[in-house]
Design a protein around this motif. Sequence first.
Motif, PDB file in Angstrom:
ATOM      1  N   ALA A  96     -11.966   1.947  -4.167  1.00  0.00           N
ATOM      2  CA  ALA A  96     -12.177   0.710  -4.913  1.00  0.00           C
ATOM      3  C   ALA A  96     -11.327   0.623  -6.174  1.00  0.00           C
ATOM      4  N   ASP A  97     -10.659   1.706  -6.552  1.00  0.00           N
ATOM      5  CA  ASP A  97      -9.777   1.665  -7.727  1.00  0.00           C
ATOM      6  C   ASP A  97      -8.309   1.824  -7.327  1.00  0.00           C
ATOM      7  N   THR A  98      -8.008   1.514  -6.056  1.00  0.00           N
ATOM      8  CA  THR A  98      -6.660   1.693  -5.534  1.00  0.00           C
ATOM      9  C   THR A  98      -6.141   0.355  -5.012  1.00  0.00           C
ATOM     10  N   LEU A  99      -4.917   0.010  -5.391  1.00  0.00           N
ATOM     11  CA  LEU A  99      -4.375  -1.310  -5.088  1.00  0.00           C
ATOM     12  C   LEU A  99      -3.500  -1.276  -3.830  1.00  0.00           C
ATOM     13  N   LEU A 100      -3.954  -1.955  -2.806  1.00  0.00           N
ATOM     14  CA  LEU A 100      -3.202  -2.059  -1.560  1.00  0.00           C
ATOM     15  C   LEU A 100      -1.996  -2.974  -1.757  1.00  0.00           C
ATOM     16  N   ASN A 101      -0.933  -2.724  -1.004  1.00  0.00           N
ATOM     17  CA  ASN A 101       0.178  -3.666  -0.959  1.00  0.00           C
ATOM     18  C   ASN A 101       0.567  -3.887   0.493  1.00  0.00           C
ATOM     19  N   SER A 102       1.242  -4.992   0.761  1.00  0.00           N
ATOM     20  CA  SER A 102       1.508  -5.390   2.143  1.00  0.00           C
ATOM     21  C   SER A 102       2.426  -4.413   2.872  1.00  0.00           C
ATOM     22  N   LYS A 103       3.341  -3.770   2.144  1.00  0.00           N
ATOM     23  CA  LYS A 103       4.258  -2.833   2.795  1.00  0.00           C
ATOM     24  C   LYS A 103       3.501  -1.621   3.326  1.00  0.00           C
ATOM     25  N   VAL A 104       2.613  -1.083   2.521  1.00  0.00           N
ATOM     26  CA  VAL A 104       1.812   0.063   2.971  1.00  0.00           C
ATOM     27  C   VAL A 104       0.928  -0.331   4.147  1.00  0.00           C
ATOM     28  N   LEU A 105       0.315  -1.507   4.056  1.00  0.00           N
ATOM     29  CA  LEU A 105      -0.536  -1.970   5.151  1.00  0.00           C
ATOM     30  C   LEU A 105       0.280  -2.137   6.432  1.00  0.00           C
ATOM     31  N   GLU A 106       1.440  -2.762   6.330  1.00  0.00           N
ATOM     32  CA  GLU A 106       2.284  -2.989   7.509  1.00  0.00           C
ATOM     33  C   GLU A 106       2.716  -1.672   8.145  1.00  0.00           C
ATOM     34  N   GLU A 107       3.141  -0.707   7.322  1.00  0.00           N
ATOM     35  CA  GLU A 107       3.585   0.582   7.847  1.00  0.00           C
ATOM     36  C   GLU A 107       2.426   1.368   8.456  1.00  0.00           C
ATOM     37  N   SER A 108       1.248   1.216   7.885  1.00  0.00           N
ATOM     38  CA  SER A 108       0.061   1.898   8.430  1.00  0.00           C
ATOM     39  C   SER A 108      -0.279   1.367   9.820  1.00  0.00           C
ATOM     40  N   LEU A 109      -0.239   0.060   9.973  1.00  0.00           N
ATOM     41  CA  LEU A 109      -0.547  -0.546  11.269  1.00  0.00           C
ATOM     42  C   LEU A 109       0.514  -0.202  12.310  1.00  0.00           C
ATOM     43  N   LYS A 110       1.776  -0.121  11.887  1.00  0.00           N
ATOM     44  CA  LYS A 110       2.833   0.309  12.803  1.00  0.00           C
ATOM     45  C   LYS A 110       2.579   1.743  13.269  1.00  0.00           C
ATOM     46  N   ALA A 111       2.162   2.586  12.343  1.00  0.00           N
ATOM     47  CA  ALA A 111       1.886   3.980  12.692  1.00  0.00           C
ATOM     48  C   ALA A 111       0.757   4.069  13.713  1.00  0.00           C
ATOM     49  N   LEU A 112      -0.265   3.242  13.539  1.00  0.00           N
ATOM     50  CA  LEU A 112      -1.403   3.270  14.464  1.00  0.00           C
ATOM     51  C   LEU A 112      -1.060   2.635  15.814  1.00  0.00           C
ATOM     52  N   ASP A 113       0.051   1.926  15.880  1.00  0.00           N
ATOM     53  CA  ASP A 113       0.534   1.406  17.163  1.00  0.00           C
ATOM     54  C   ASP A 113       1.345   2.457  17.922  1.00  0.00           C
ATOM     55  N   ASP A 114       1.697   3.535  17.236  1.00  0.00           N
ATOM     56  CA  ASP A 114       2.503   4.605  17.821  1.00  0.00           C
ATOM     57  C   ASP A 114       1.580   5.648  18.444  1.00  0.00           C
ATOM     58  N   SER A 115       1.666   5.816  19.738  1.00  0.00           N
ATOM     59  CA  SER A 115       0.778   6.748  20.438  1.00  0.00           C
ATOM     60  C   SER A 115       1.024   8.204  20.058  1.00  0.00           C
ATOM     61  N   LYS A 116       2.149   8.482  19.383  1.00  0.00           N
ATOM     62  CA  LYS A 116       2.455   9.861  18.983  1.00  0.00           C
ATOM     63  C   LYS A 116       1.852  10.215  17.629  1.00  0.00           C
ATOM     64  N   ILE A 117       1.223   9.242  16.993  1.00  0.00           N
ATOM     65  CA  ILE A 117       0.635   9.451  15.660  1.00  0.00           C
ATOM     66  C   ILE A 117      -0.881   9.335  15.751  1.00  0.00           C
ATOM     67  N   ILE A 118      -1.593  10.294  15.168  1.00  0.00           N
ATOM     68  CA  ILE A 118      -3.052  10.277  15.247  1.00  0.00           C
ATOM     69  C   ILE A 118      -3.708   9.673  14.014  1.00  0.00           C
ATOM     70  N   GLY A 119      -2.965   9.614  12.930  1.00  0.00           N
ATOM     71  CA  GLY A 119      -3.506   9.040  11.699  1.00  0.00           C
ATOM     72  C   GLY A 119      -2.601   9.363  10.535  1.00  0.00           C
ATOM     73  N   GLY A 120      -3.062   9.039   9.327  1.00  0.00           N
ATOM     74  CA  GLY A 120      -2.239   9.335   8.169  1.00  0.00           C
ATOM     75  C   GLY A 120      -2.748   8.728   6.885  1.00  0.00           C
ATOM     76  N   GLY A 121      -1.839   8.642   5.934  1.00  0.00           N
ATOM     77  CA  GLY A 121      -2.175   8.094   4.626  1.00  0.00           C
ATOM     78  C   GLY A 121      -0.899   7.700   3.909  1.00  0.00           C
ATOM     79  N   ALA A 122      -0.992   7.506   2.602  1.00  0.00           N
ATOM     80  CA  ALA A 122       0.157   7.084   1.806  1.00  0.00           C
ATOM     81  C   ALA A 122       0.227   7.916   0.529  1.00  0.00           C
ATOM     82  N   LEU A 123       1.387   7.907  -0.084  1.00  0.00           N
ATOM     83  CA  LEU A 123       1.538   8.568  -1.374  1.00  0.00           C
ATOM     84  C   LEU A 123       0.873   7.733  -2.456  1.00  0.00           C
ATOM     85  N   LEU A 124       0.520   8.384  -3.562  1.00  0.00           N
ATOM     86  CA  LEU A 124      -0.150   7.711  -4.666  1.00  0.00           C
ATOM     87  C   LEU A 124       0.707   7.752  -5.920  1.00  0.00           C
TER      88      LEU A 124
END
Length: 260
Positions: A96-124
Amino acid sequence: MSPKPYDFALIIPAYNEENYLPDTLKAVQISLKALPQKKGLIVVIDNDSDDQTCQVAQSFPEVTLLHEKTRQISAVRNKGGFFASDKTDKLIFLDADTLLNSKVLEESLKALDDSKIIGGGALLTMSTKRLLGKFIICFWTLLSKTFSWAPGSYTFCRSKDFLAINGFSTDLYAAEDVDFSHRLKKIDKSKKYIVIPQSLETSSRKLEWYSSFQLLSHLLPIAINPRRLKHQQKLDLWYKRPESTKPPSASSQKTKKPDR
């Protein structure tokens, strides 16, 4: 089987977050508008707050508000994760104290579309002038890149994998995010757990609340004895806030004289 109604869910645990939650939800709105082809579910889980957290969440009509009384971050995240798993195949956990941005969201969804990736996160990133704060962020970035550890501030996975490991460990009261990353990797070792290079800004409030000595006095005992992570009473850094950060009680509000 009919498809689930949402492309992804953003799950936001919140305990006394009236000050940070408005900006977090506004950033979420902006990020979703930048990806109009994607339908996102926004879930805020109130952790028995005694400030205006619920009212803030309810002021955003697109937000689904849940409640969890157990004071444990794993339990709060799990409440949202289990709820959202019925409605989407992709889960994103955002503090709740972390600000999302569209680039991180877009890259996260692309990663979850990749069957070779099980999950992940982003740098802070964190806005702070304190040397210790800069060191903590640099050290965490090094660990995150080296061991593919995602911070709880921002973690994503598929709902089926979340369910397969029964969510975040309720044996832990802190570092549950590192444990979650580790257990996700075990599901299928042929798949990658990634930390995308795009970054998110998170708050430096603990650096504002505590001196360097106080922070080190909390963190060093955990480094020496990680079993402390299973005992909430030994983790004040996560579960107790300085009195100055707490909202006024109802009784004090009633007795307070009006400004003249």
